[in-house]
Enzyme design. Structure first.
Site, PDB file in Angstrom:
ATOM      1  N   SER A  82      22.679 -21.478 -44.739  1.00  0.00           N
ATOM      2  CA  SER A  82      22.226 -20.086 -44.722  1.00  0.00           C
ATOM      3  C   SER A  82      23.414 -19.137 -44.708  1.00  0.00           C
ATOM      4  CB  SER A  82      21.286 -19.821 -43.547  1.00  0.00           C
ATOM      5  OG  SER A  82      21.732 -20.473 -42.408  1.00  0.00           O
TER       6      SER A  82
ATOM      7  N   HIS B 230      19.242 -21.775 -51.409  1.00  0.00           N
ATOM      8  CA  HIS B 230      18.865 -21.295 -50.076  1.00  0.00           C
ATOM      9  C   HIS B 230      17.366 -21.008 -50.017  1.00  0.00           C
ATOM     10  CE1 HIS B 230      19.653 -17.974 -46.822  1.00  0.00           C
ATOM     11  NE2 HIS B 230      19.113 -19.051 -46.299  1.00  0.00           N
TER      12      HIS B 230
ATOM     13  N   GLU C 268      17.247 -18.220 -52.900  1.00  0.00           N
ATOM     14  CA  GLU C 268      18.498 -17.521 -53.214  1.00  0.00           C
ATOM     15  C   GLU C 268      19.468 -18.584 -53.749  1.00  0.00           C
ATOM     16  OE1 GLU C 268      20.581 -15.903 -49.775  1.00  0.00           O
ATOM     17  OE2 GLU C 268      21.118 -14.128 -50.927  1.00  0.00           O
TER      18      GLU C 268
ATOM     19  N   ASN D 153      21.096 -12.546 -45.974  1.00  0.00           N
ATOM     20  CA  ASN D 153      21.441 -12.282 -44.576  1.00  0.00           C
ATOM     21  C   ASN D 153      22.229 -10.991 -44.405  1.00  0.00           C
ATOM     22  OD1 ASN D 153      20.071 -14.253 -43.264  1.00  0.00           O
ATOM     23  ND2 ASN D 153      21.717 -15.762 -43.409  1.00  0.00           N
TER      24      ASN D 153
HETATM   25  P1  NAI Z   1      17.401 -28.725 -38.035  1.00  0.00           P
HETATM   26  O1  NAI Z   1      18.285 -28.771 -36.843  1.00  0.00           O
HETATM   27  O2  NAI Z   1      15.945 -28.484 -37.866  1.00  0.00           O
HETATM   28  O3  NAI Z   1      17.550 -30.109 -38.851  1.00  0.00           O
HETATM   29  C1  NAI Z   1      18.768 -30.687 -39.201  1.00  0.00           C
HETATM   30  C2  NAI Z   1      18.511 -32.162 -39.479  1.00  0.00           C
HETATM   31  O4  NAI Z   1      19.707 -32.749 -40.018  1.00  0.00           O
HETATM   32  C3  NAI Z   1      18.141 -32.979 -38.234  1.00  0.00           C
HETATM   33  O5  NAI Z   1      16.928 -33.681 -38.461  1.00  0.00           O
HETATM   34  C4  NAI Z   1      19.316 -33.935 -38.071  1.00  0.00           C
HETATM   35  O6  NAI Z   1      18.954 -35.203 -37.505  1.00  0.00           O
HETATM   36  C5  NAI Z   1      19.785 -34.067 -39.516  1.00  0.00           C
HETATM   37  N1  NAI Z   1      21.168 -34.566 -39.611  1.00  0.00           N
HETATM   38  C6  NAI Z   1      22.254 -34.146 -38.933  1.00  0.00           C
HETATM   39  N2  NAI Z   1      23.326 -34.878 -39.293  1.00  0.00           N
HETATM   40  C7  NAI Z   1      22.891 -35.762 -40.228  1.00  0.00           C
HETATM   41  C8  NAI Z   1      23.532 -36.809 -40.972  1.00  0.00           C
HETATM   42  N3  NAI Z   1      24.825 -37.065 -40.806  1.00  0.00           N
HETATM   43  N4  NAI Z   1      22.784 -37.510 -41.850  1.00  0.00           N
HETATM   44  C9  NAI Z   1      21.472 -37.251 -42.012  1.00  0.00           C
HETATM   45  N5  NAI Z   1      20.818 -36.291 -41.324  1.00  0.00           N
HETATM   46  C10 NAI Z   1      21.522 -35.567 -40.447  1.00  0.00           C
HETATM   47  O7  NAI Z   1      18.071 -27.666 -39.018  1.00  0.00           O
HETATM   48  P2  NAI Z   1      17.341 -26.661 -40.028  1.00  0.00           P
HETATM   49  O8  NAI Z   1      16.866 -25.469 -39.294  1.00  0.00           O
HETATM   50  O9  NAI Z   1      16.405 -27.446 -40.888  1.00  0.00           O
HETATM   51  O10 NAI Z   1      18.591 -26.171 -40.904  1.00  0.00           O
HETATM   52  C11 NAI Z   1      19.141 -26.976 -41.926  1.00  0.00           C
HETATM   53  C12 NAI Z   1      20.005 -26.101 -42.803  1.00  0.00           C
HETATM   54  O11 NAI Z   1      19.195 -25.090 -43.415  1.00  0.00           O
HETATM   55  C13 NAI Z   1      21.110 -25.354 -42.059  1.00  0.00           C
HETATM   56  O12 NAI Z   1      22.244 -25.275 -42.884  1.00  0.00           O
HETATM   57  C14 NAI Z   1      20.499 -23.976 -41.828  1.00  0.00           C
HETATM   58  O13 NAI Z   1      21.490 -22.966 -41.704  1.00  0.00           O
HETATM   59  C15 NAI Z   1      19.708 -23.797 -43.115  1.00  0.00           C
HETATM   60  N6  NAI Z   1      18.595 -22.855 -43.047  1.00  0.00           N
HETATM   61  C16 NAI Z   1      17.775 -22.829 -41.954  1.00  0.00           C
HETATM   62  C17 NAI Z   1      16.691 -21.946 -41.918  1.00  0.00           C
HETATM   63  C18 NAI Z   1      15.757 -21.919 -40.742  1.00  0.00           C
HETATM   64  O14 NAI Z   1      15.003 -20.935 -40.619  1.00  0.00           O
HETATM   65  N7  NAI Z   1      15.718 -22.959 -39.902  1.00  0.00           N
HETATM   66  C19 NAI Z   1      16.414 -21.017 -43.030  1.00  0.00           C
HETATM   67  C20 NAI Z   1      17.291 -21.206 -44.174  1.00  0.00           C
HETATM   68  C21 NAI Z   1      18.352 -22.069 -44.157  1.00  0.00           C
END
Ligand code: NAI
Length: 275
Positions: free
Chosen positions: A112, A133, A145, A183
């Site tokens: 993000s 994104h 995006e 953002n």
């Molecule tokens: P989250 O914390 O819900 O999920 C991240 C996942 O990645 C977890 O299930 C974790 O076990 C997994 N993970 C971590 N290291 C790993 C590895 N080495 N191999 C495989 N899996 C691994 O995070 P979320 O919220 O889904 O965010 C993910 C990305 O999306 C981030 O970059 C965030 O900035 C971006 N993002 C998030 C939004 C939101 O509203 N949550 C909106 C738009 C983008």
């Protein structure tokens, strides 16, 4: 030459990864969803199920294969990285992907905010690297995006724009810059709303009312900050303030105080509002 996306790999099955998997599965793309542990993947599938119409579940579950083994990604044409917002963790993923995925597979990140050019340093052949994104929840929000890095090729951009439309999303293409467009605009608004609150110009309900009923926003900016999570807002604002040097992004004292107290918004039961 035009590669066709036949199979999609997604790394990280958290909020975003599982939602993105659901979207591709709904449009009949076979998906490999990878995470570190089976239990996390099982939980992700349960969550996808709870957000899928019962009559569509067989189709969605039939298209999503889960795995803890990175090797499974080797025949994917598009891989979307959706792990924690941590530069080192993301770069490690790209180094691992370099080893397993096809030479011409497109690698996209759902970051993000991190610089696409900086992340691209870990990708072999960065012409195939791009930002994709999605917004939360991916099934509902139309925008993708698309962030073009300095080295992203025109072909990569075209393939990603085309596939975004195939899954019935609306792409907007932007160049790499702190906070991209989404953002930067969103936090200019939230930041200003928090300044108005702190300076006593209006109370939070009235600030939100102005934007909801005056500008037709579905949520007011302060409600929205609570919805996003105040810790996440604070991190993004610190990053934008440091990168752009503009005070409108500086977290306000009230925001810092709430985060310190663990009042993180909707997810913790209290933020600017109580839930
Ligand atoms: P989250 O914390 O819900 O999920 C991240 C996942 O990645 C977890 O299930 C974790 O076990 C997994 N993970 C971590 N290291 C790993 C590895 N080495 N191999 C495989 N899996 C691994 O995070 P979320 O919220 O889904 O965010 C993910 C990305 O999306 C981030 O970059 C965030 O900035 C971006 N993002 C998030 C939004 C939101 O509203 N949550 C909106 C738009 C983008």
């Amino acid at each position: 030459m035009h590669i066709k996306i036949k199979k999609v790999g997604i790394v990280g099955s958290g909020t975003m990864g599982r939602g993105i998997a659901q979207v591709f599965a709904l449009f009949d793309y076979p998906v490999i969803l990878v995470d570190k542990e089976e239990t996390i993947l099982q939980e992700a599938l349960n969550k996808v199920r709870s957000h899928t119409e019962p009559e569509l579940w067989d189709k969605v579950s039939g298209h999503i294969e889960t795995s803890t083994n990175f090797e499974k990604i080797k025949d994917c044409d598009l891989i979307i990285e959706a792990v924690f917002e941590n530069m080192d963790v993301k770069k490690e993923i790209f180094v691992a992907l370099n080893k397993v995925c096809k030479n011409d597979a497109i690698i996209a990140t759902n970051t993000s905010g991190f610089s696409i050019n900086k992340l691209a340093e870990a990708v072999e052949n960065p012409s195939r690297f791009i930002g994709m994104h999605f917004m939360n929840p991916p099934k509902v929000i139309k925008l993708i995006e698309i962030i073009k890095g300095k080295k992203t090729s025109g072909k990569t951009l075209k393939i990603i724009t085309d596939i975004s439309k195939k899954i019935e999303k609306t792409p907007a293409v932007v160049n790499d810059s702190p906070g991209f467009v989404s953002n930067r605009l969103l936090f200019a608004l939230i930041g200003e709303a928090l300044q108005l609150l702190e300076k006593g110009v209006a109370d939070k309900e009235d600030i939100d009312t102005v934007m909801k009923h005056g500008m037709n926003h579905p949520m007011g900016p302060i409600e929205l900050a609570d919805f996003i999570g105040l810790d996440i807002c604070q991190n993004i604002m610190i990053y934008l303030h440091e990168s752009l040097g503009e005070d409108k992004y500086k977290p306000t004292e009230m925001l810092n105080y709430l985060v310190k107290e663990g009042k993180l918004g909707r997810k913790s039961g209290e933020g600017f509002y109580a839930y």
